[in-house]
Design an enzyme around this catalytic site. Structure first.
Site, PDB file in Angstrom:
ATOM      1  CE  LYS A   1      33.507  53.862  50.460  1.00 54.52           C
ATOM      2  NZ  LYS A   1      33.561  53.742  51.925  1.00 54.52           N
TER       3      LYS A   1
ATOM      4  NE  ARG B   1      34.070  52.824  59.701  1.00 52.20           N
ATOM      5  CZ  ARG B   1      33.525  52.504  58.527  1.00 52.20           C
ATOM      6  NH1 ARG B   1      33.950  51.440  57.870  1.00 52.20           N
ATOM      7  NH2 ARG B   1      32.535  53.225  58.029  1.00 52.20           N
TER       8      ARG B   1
ATOM      9  CE1 TYR C   1      56.817  31.193  37.425  1.00 53.16           C
ATOM     10  CE2 TYR C   1      54.752  32.419  37.459  1.00 53.16           C
ATOM     11  CZ  TYR C   1      56.093  32.326  37.113  1.00 53.16           C
ATOM     12  OH  TYR C   1      56.707  33.366  36.459  1.00 53.16           O
TER      13      TYR C   1
ATOM     14  CG  MET D   1      52.250  40.295  38.113  1.00 52.62           C
ATOM     15  SD  MET D   1      53.855  41.114  38.230  1.00 52.62           S
ATOM     16  CE  MET D   1      54.443  40.501  39.802  1.00 52.62           C
TER      17      MET D   1
END
Length: 440
Positions: A111, A209, A335, A384
């Site tokens: 997964k 859960r 930044y 980013m």
């Protein structure tokens, strides 16, 4: 080789070495031959051999040194890659298989794009090594594997009510954890005229859960026996803390509850229902709880959940230095001027950022990558798409590699810095990062 090329529709062949070069006349496709790998690399670098918009299979003996060719091609395409060592993954699979009884079956978790490694490539390799089941989270993950040619049995761990048709069409076997889901699934199967569709019944033994409670089992049995649309293929539960000795008493309690509940379900049916509760940590620490099957997750990808040690490293995230500049002591980097320098520094920019999965909390000197085997701390805020590293004390140049994590910089170093688990770091690697697969 000629027969293979012709049967697979190969459009172009590039041969390296005297042996294959001597057979050049036999190939009736576009062809180029070189005496050795160095000559091939020179041809690429000089522009004499152009490779554009092509899928390239590199295959050959280790003596040809094709790893250097791979590096040249990778740099031409993308500066940031995730290398996935399929050989290491197979070694991890066999490591855990070695702890099982011969008759114990195995589910392998693929997964979340196989924990970031790439679901199809991992699933295909596992299928070739005859694992009994693959497991994904949602039906779309399973259908994509089917479309790509995966034929192994696939469990859907988090089935959605809107995805029943997909599961039926692609033979994807859902986990069932409550009556609402069970009833909806039965109704949908009956509408399609489907009988004996396999399901995997989940019992709650303490995770709280998902799962049927112990008191639900008599009604669950009646509901299952009063229809023929679905049939229980397995019954399972989920350990809460099998990786930690402090939870051993609770784990043993879970095993007892599961044994009782699963036996009650099995007694109501004549066919064999597979039982499984062990995860990766459970395989190692509770061998007596193997039952019929186990589920291998993070251990498959090289990380022991018990102590975060690396078994066989599978994934290496690497990138390339774009630019190096000298920055005076009084200046800042990045930044918000968060990269405060305390000396004249050489600052390198590398093309990886938080959009690629490099967490911003690793910036400002909280972590480092490796450049030519030496630690290069992240300077200032991670951007980013780019981040900056301090290479003042490292002999390096533009174009050199930076290792974000890998054999010499375990992923657990990053997860520890982030106060998280390796799963999160692995699954955070963006799909825009190119995956490269190899088997050593």
């Amino acid at each position: 080789m000629v027969q293979l090329v012709n049967s697979r529709g190969i459009e172009r062949i590039i041969g390296v070495g005297n042996e294959i070069s001597s057979c050049a006349a036999r190939f009736n496709i576009e062809k180029t031959f070189y005496p050795d790998t160095a000559a091939l690399i020179r041809a690429i670098q000089r522009g004499e051999l152009r490779l554009e918009n092509e899928i390239i299979l590199i295959k050959g003996a280790r003596k040809f040194g094709f790893d250097s060719l791979t590096e040249v091609l990778e740099k031409k395409v993308h500066e940031t890659i995730l290398e996935v060592n399929l050989g290491a993954m197979i070694a991890n699979l066999n490591y855990y298989r070695g702890k099982l009884k011969p008759e114990t079956k195995m589910v392998c978790m693929v997964k979340a794009s196989a924990y970031g490694a790439g679901s199809y490539e991992i699933a295909k390799t596992l299928q070739e090594h005859h694992v009994d089941y693959l497991a994904v989270a949602v039906a779309d993950e399973g259908s994509e594997l089917r479309k790509a040619g995966i034929t192994s049995s696939i469990i859907i761990m988090d089935p959605e009510l809107t995805a029943f048709k997909t599961m039926f069409d692609y033979k994807l076997e859902p986990e069932v954890y409550n009556f609402h889901l069970l009833d909806a699934l039965i109704k949908a199967a009956e509408k399609e005229g489907i009988t004996n569709f396999p399901i995997h019944v989940k019992l709650d033994t303490g995770m709280h859960r998902l799962g049927f409670e112990a008191e639900d089992i008599p009604l669950l049995i009646r509901r299952l026996k009063n229809q023929n649309a679905v049939i229980p293929r397995s019954v399972f539960s989920h350990f809460v803390g099998s990786d930690s000795p402090q939870f051993d008493a609770f784990t043993r309690q879970q095993i007892e509850l599961f044994e009782k509940g699963s036996q009650e379900l099995q007694a109501a049916f004549s066919h064999k229902i597979l039982r499984h509760i062990c995860n990766t940590a459970g395989i190692e620490r509770f061998p007596g709880a193997q039952f019929d099957m186990v589920r291998l997750g993070i251990g498959l990808y090289g990380v022991s959940p018990i102590d975060n040690s690396i078994i066989h490293n599978v994934s290496t995230l690497k990138t390339t230095i774009l630019q190096i500049r000298d920055v005076p002591e009084e200046d800042t980097v990045g930044y918000s001027r968060m990269g405060h320098l305390i000396r004249p520094s050489r600052i390198a920019a590398i093309p990886i950022g938080y959009a690629d999965g490099l967490n911003r909390h690793l910036g400002r000197g909280n972590a480092y990558c490796l450049v030519n085997g030496k630690k290069a701390p992240y300077v200032g805020n991670i951007c980013m798409d780019v981040c900056m590293i301090d290479v003042t004390d490292i002999d390096c140049r533009e174009g050199d590699q930076a290792i974000i994590f890998g054999d010499d910089l375990p992923i657990t170093v990053l997860s520890d810095k982030l106060d998280t688990i390796p799963y999160e770091v692995l699954t955070s690697i963006s799909t825009r990062v190119k995956r490269v697969y190899y088997q050593d």
